[in-house]
Design a protein around this motif. Structure first.
Motif, PDB file in Angstrom:
ATOM      1  N   ALA A  70      49.915  41.377  34.731  1.00 40.71           N
ATOM      2  CA  ALA A  70      48.863  42.330  35.083  1.00 40.71           C
ATOM      3  C   ALA A  70      49.524  43.589  35.620  1.00 40.71           C
ATOM      4  CB  ALA A  70      47.932  41.732  36.127  1.00 40.71           C
ATOM      5  N   ALA A  71      48.926  44.736  35.353  1.00 35.40           N
ATOM      6  CA  ALA A  71      49.430  45.988  35.908  1.00 35.40           C
ATOM      7  C   ALA A  71      48.915  46.137  37.337  1.00 35.40           C
ATOM      8  CB  ALA A  71      48.988  47.167  35.055  1.00 35.40           C
ATOM      9  N   THR A  72      49.798  46.523  38.234  1.00 35.54           N
ATOM     10  CA  THR A  72      49.447  46.724  39.637  1.00 35.54           C
ATOM     11  C   THR A  72      50.084  48.020  40.122  1.00 35.54           C
ATOM     12  OG1 THR A  72      51.370  45.424  40.332  1.00 35.54           O
ATOM     13  CG2 THR A  72      49.279  44.239  40.112  1.00 35.54           C
ATOM     14  N   VAL A  73      49.711  48.447  41.318  1.00 35.80           N
ATOM     15  CA  VAL A  73      50.320  49.644  41.893  1.00 35.80           C
ATOM     16  C   VAL A  73      51.824  49.399  42.037  1.00 35.80           C
ATOM     17  CG1 VAL A  73      50.481  51.089  43.950  1.00 35.80           C
ATOM     18  CG2 VAL A  73      48.245  50.409  43.077  1.00 35.80           C
ATOM     19  N   ARG A 407      40.130  49.824  42.090  1.00 44.87           N
ATOM     20  CA  ARG A 407      40.377  48.535  42.733  1.00 44.87           C
ATOM     21  C   ARG A 407      39.278  47.548  42.365  1.00 44.87           C
ATOM     22  NH1 ARG A 407      45.195  46.998  45.442  1.00 44.87           N
ATOM     23  NH2 ARG A 407      46.249  48.946  46.004  1.00 44.87           N
ATOM     24  N   ASN A 408      39.658  46.331  42.073  1.00 44.19           N
ATOM     25  CA  ASN A 408      38.705  45.321  41.616  1.00 44.19           C
ATOM     26  C   ASN A 408      37.757  44.918  42.738  1.00 44.19           C
ATOM     27  OD1 ASN A 408      37.424  43.302  40.195  1.00 44.19           O
ATOM     28  ND2 ASN A 408      39.309  42.548  39.282  1.00 44.19           N
ATOM     29  N   SER A 409      36.462  45.109  42.483  1.00 43.51           N
ATOM     30  CA  SER A 409      35.454  44.742  43.482  1.00 43.51           C
ATOM     31  C   SER A 409      34.344  43.905  42.866  1.00 43.51           C
ATOM     32  CB  SER A 409      34.858  46.006  44.113  1.00 43.51           C
ATOM     33  OG  SER A 409      34.258  46.819  43.111  1.00 43.51           O
ATOM     34  N   GLY A 410      34.644  43.262  41.748  1.00 38.24           N
ATOM     35  CA  GLY A 410      33.651  42.393  41.117  1.00 38.24           C
ATOM     36  C   GLY A 410      32.838  43.067  40.039  1.00 38.24           C
ATOM     37  N   GLU A 411      33.041  44.376  39.818  1.00 40.66           N
ATOM     38  CA  GLU A 411      32.310  45.062  38.760  1.00 40.66           C
ATOM     39  C   GLU A 411      32.846  44.615  37.394  1.00 40.66           C
ATOM     40  OE1 GLU A 411      29.792  46.989  38.962  1.00 40.66           O
ATOM     41  OE2 GLU A 411      29.737  47.824  40.986  1.00 40.66           O
ATOM     42  N   PRO A 412      31.988  44.597  36.366  1.00 41.44           N
ATOM     43  CA  PRO A 412      32.477  44.241  35.038  1.00 41.44           C
ATOM     44  C   PRO A 412      33.365  45.336  34.471  1.00 41.44           C
ATOM     45  CG  PRO A 412      30.205  45.007  34.919  1.00 41.44           C
ATOM     46  CD  PRO A 412      30.545  44.913  36.379  1.00 41.44           C
ATOM     47  N   GLY A 413      34.321  44.935  33.667  1.00 44.03           N
ATOM     48  CA  GLY A 413      35.189  45.931  33.041  1.00 44.03           C
ATOM     49  C   GLY A 413      36.498  45.309  32.626  1.00 44.03           C
ATOM     50  N   GLY A 414      37.151  45.915  31.661  1.00 47.28           N
ATOM     51  CA  GLY A 414      38.428  45.414  31.201  1.00 47.28           C
ATOM     52  C   GLY A 414      39.499  45.599  32.262  1.00 47.28           C
ATOM     53  N   GLY A 415      40.565  44.837  32.138  1.00 50.82           N
ATOM     54  CA  GLY A 415      41.632  44.894  33.116  1.00 50.82           C
ATOM     55  C   GLY A 415      42.890  45.526  32.557  1.00 50.82           C
ATOM     56  N   PRO A 416      43.747  46.112  33.442  1.00 51.63           N
ATOM     57  CA  PRO A 416      45.005  46.721  33.007  1.00 51.63           C
ATOM     58  C   PRO A 416      46.131  45.691  32.954  1.00 51.63           C
ATOM     59  CG  PRO A 416      44.624  47.199  35.328  1.00 51.63           C
ATOM     60  CD  PRO A 416      43.455  46.373  34.867  1.00 51.63           C
ATOM     61  N   PHE A 417      46.807  45.612  31.805  1.00 51.81           N
ATOM     62  CA  PHE A 417      47.875  44.629  31.616  1.00 51.81           C
ATOM     63  C   PHE A 417      49.058  45.246  30.886  1.00 51.81           C
ATOM     64  CE2 PHE A 417      44.239  41.896  32.203  1.00 51.81           C
ATOM     65  CZ  PHE A 417      44.742  40.766  32.840  1.00 51.81           C
ATOM     66  N   PHE A 418      50.221  44.621  31.067  1.00 47.44           N
ATOM     67  CA  PHE A 418      51.344  44.810  30.163  1.00 47.44           C
ATOM     68  C   PHE A 418      51.208  43.763  29.068  1.00 47.44           C
ATOM     69  CE2 PHE A 418      53.378  46.926  33.808  1.00 47.44           C
ATOM     70  CZ  PHE A 418      53.959  48.022  33.174  1.00 47.44           C
ATOM     71  N   ALA A 419      51.136  44.202  27.810  1.00 46.72           N
ATOM     72  CA  ALA A 419      50.960  43.280  26.688  1.00 46.72           C
ATOM     73  C   ALA A 419      52.016  43.546  25.626  1.00 46.72           C
ATOM     74  CB  ALA A 419      49.560  43.418  26.097  1.00 46.72           C
ATOM     75  N   TYR A 420      52.338  42.489  24.885  1.00 44.73           N
ATOM     76  CA  TYR A 420      53.304  42.615  23.791  1.00 44.73           C
ATOM     77  C   TYR A 420      52.616  43.185  22.549  1.00 44.73           C
ATOM     78  CZ  TYR A 420      56.746  39.869  26.375  1.00 44.73           C
ATOM     79  OH  TYR A 420      57.658  39.442  27.311  1.00 44.73           O
ATOM     80  N   ASN A 421      53.335  44.057  21.860  1.00 35.53           N
ATOM     81  CA  ASN A 421      52.842  44.655  20.624  1.00 35.53           C
ATOM     82  C   ASN A 421      53.507  43.993  19.423  1.00 35.53           C
ATOM     83  OD1 ASN A 421      51.356  46.700  22.129  1.00 35.53           O
ATOM     84  ND2 ASN A 421      53.365  47.578  22.581  1.00 35.53           N
TER      85      ASN A 421
END
Length: 536
Positions: A70-73, A407-421
């Motif tokens: 997951a992407a974080t600060v 910042r995640n507060s329970g709202e719906p929405g996609g998440g930021p990640f590092f993913a393989y291409n």
């Protein structure tokens, strides 16, 4: 005969066999098509091969994405302090002063009926008094809605009584019918963009008008604010009429001129519906059933826009004037980040295309790619100079987007990640939960423990270093669509959505995430969201 010689004989046969298998399958499907089907496809601009590809997607599904983390600060998400915000805002202001073209792109298609799901249920309920918490909250706060005055007049017209008088009489459902139905305000069928969202004394603003105000505050260049709305065909004339009635008022107030344009989702991006057995779903009249391909189809609309920079923000994510200074500040900041990164990449591209950088300069470019654009390949540093130059050029010469992350507060929405291409690189992506393998406990943990989510707050650069527009459909990952279960006239069907606009449709873009305050994200998913203090 050696093993290699045997393989040389076998592989052509295998490829030939696979080719004929695909051709036979396509022939079989073509034989199922009627002349009317072919006319229907032609009218939509959809080829038989595209139709066959969509049906294959139903059969085969879409692969889950392979995640790194997951992407974080500090690990994929940039955190700006006040000094950073001032610096990047200044970069953005200079960019506007230089006359670069900017467009605010607002997806605004579809009716607002889902906002009123609970109120439609109340109309059909066997009880007449507000019973659920949602119903009670709606009537307790009814005087706070921006549409209250218009609704009150409609109640007097249709029922001869005010809202308060109808409530005192116990006729709550009459109030709701006047709000939702065609002989009232018809809010149940209007688009979100044309609903009254905010009230300023005796004045009210629709969501569309609030987007015009925002554009004047952070996206106007040389006194011109370009705003583009994607709308449904059924609502196009209503939007145009509202613009005609309101545009001059905001031009005079903010000393800007508005260039407001509209587009409709292209029929060629519709997707066929399928039966549970993956055969084409047909309507009662025998025609193929097509459905809109989801917001990912709007990559075609975005591709048609001629501009340098595009802001993307959903129609329902707006706030009243009291909160606009914060939104404006952060919009300018993330736009400044975009311009700064683009300037660096353009410089590197020109070096790569006009000279032969030495090894040290190539490694400097690689560090920028990996640390600033967050695109990594563990084997890149071992490439020779020629290979590394080609690799860097291919990664730099792409559309770019900077995405605000909340910042995640329970709202719906996609998440930021590092993913393989597919090419083995790892880069930042916005993922929906449906793209993650729920059978993989590490991936589920990453998603559940994610610190941020995507509020659809994007600023994008869509021209190359020679100021030529990128062909955005070339950067779509077609393997990242969605399949959902729907129904039509009581019959179950499968629906196919194209790769999402900010998900797979932008998969091959250079992507950067910046943390933005939660106050900049205030979506209106249900009518009662307008009762939140942020919208009052």
């Amino acid at each position: 005969m050696t093993k290699i010689q045997k393989n040389r004989q076998t592989f052509p046969k295998l490829r030939k066999s696979m080719y004929f298998c695909r051709m036979e399958k396509l022939k079989t499907f073509i034989s199922m098509l009627t002349q009317h089907d072919e006319t229907q496809l032609s009218n939509k601009g959809i080829s038989v091969s595209e139709l066959n590809k969509q049906l294959d997607n139903f059969k085969n599904g879409f692969p889950f994405l392979r995640l790194e983390s997951a992407a974080t600060v500090g690990n994929g998400i940039i955190q700006l302090d006040e000094e950073d915000c001032r610096m990047y805002s200044g970069i953005w202001e200079s960019y506007l002063d230089n006359g670069n073209k900017v467009v605010k792109f607002v997806p605004a298609s579809g009716a607002a009926s889902r906002m009123f799901k609970n109120l439609f249920a109340f109309i059909d309920a066997p009880y007449s008094q507000p019973t659920t918490d949602f119903e009670k909250d709606f009537f307790d706060g009814i005087g706070k809605f921006a549409f209250y005055t218009a609704l009150n007049e409609q109640c007097k017209t249709n029922n001869g009584l005010t809202i308060d008088e109808l409530i005192a009489k116990g006729d709550y459902k009459a109030v709701v019918r006047n709000l939702l139905q065609a002989d009232g305000l018809n809010y149940g069928q209007l688009p979100k963009g044309l609903l009254d969202f905010h009230r300023y004394g005796d004045d009210v603003r629709t969501a569309m008008e609030e987007h015009l105000v925002e554009a004047a505050l952070y996206a106007a260049s040389d006194g011109l604010a370009n705003v583009h709305f994607t709308v449904s065909h059924d609502h196009l004339e209503l939007f145009k009429a509202k613009v005609e009635a309101k545009k001059t008022q905001y031009e005079e107030r903010f000393s800007v001129k508005f260039n407001i344009s509209f587009s409709e989702q292209k029929e060629s991006t519709d997707t066929v519906a399928a039966n549970p057995d993956n055969t084409p779903f047909r309507n009662d009249d025998g025609t193929l059933l097509f459905r809109p391909g989801g917001h990912g189809a709007l990559i075609q609309n975005l591709n048609d826009i001629q501009t340098d920079v595009v802001f993307i923000k959903n129609i329902d994510n707006i706030i009243p004037d009291k909160l606009k200074p914060t939104t404006t500040k952060w919009k300018k900041a993330i736009a400044g980040v975009l311009v700064s990164l683009q300037n660096h990449t353009f410089y590197f591209i020109k070096r790569l295309t006009t000279s032969q950088p030495d090894r040290g300069e190539l490694l400097e470019m690689l560090r920028f790619l990996e640390t600033s654009l967050c695109c990594r390949n563990s084997s890149a540093a071992s490439l020779n100079d020629e290979q590394l130059s080609a690799y860097l050029l291919s990664k730099f010469n792409r559309p770019m987007r900077v995405c605000g992350m909340v910042r995640n507060s329970g709202e719906p929405g996609g998440g930021p990640f590092f993913a393989y291409n597919a090419d083995g690189t790892v880069s930042l992506q916005i993922l929906e939960s449906s793209q993650i393998d729920k059978a993989n406990p590490d991936y589920v943990r990453m998603f559940n423990e994610g610190t941020h989510f995507n509020p659809v707050d994007l600023v994008c650069a869509i021209n190359d270093y020679q100021h030529r527009p990128f062909q955005l459909p070339q950067f779509v990952d077609s393997s990242t669509g969605f399949i959902s279960t729907k129904s039509k006239n009581g019959k179950e069907l499968k629906a196919l959505e194209l790769p999402g606009l900010w998900n797979g449709a932008m998969s091959d873009w250079n992507t950067v995430f910046v943390e933005v305050p939660a106050i900049t994200f205030n979506p209106v998913k249900t009518i009662n969201d307008l009762l939140r203090k942020e919208h009052q």
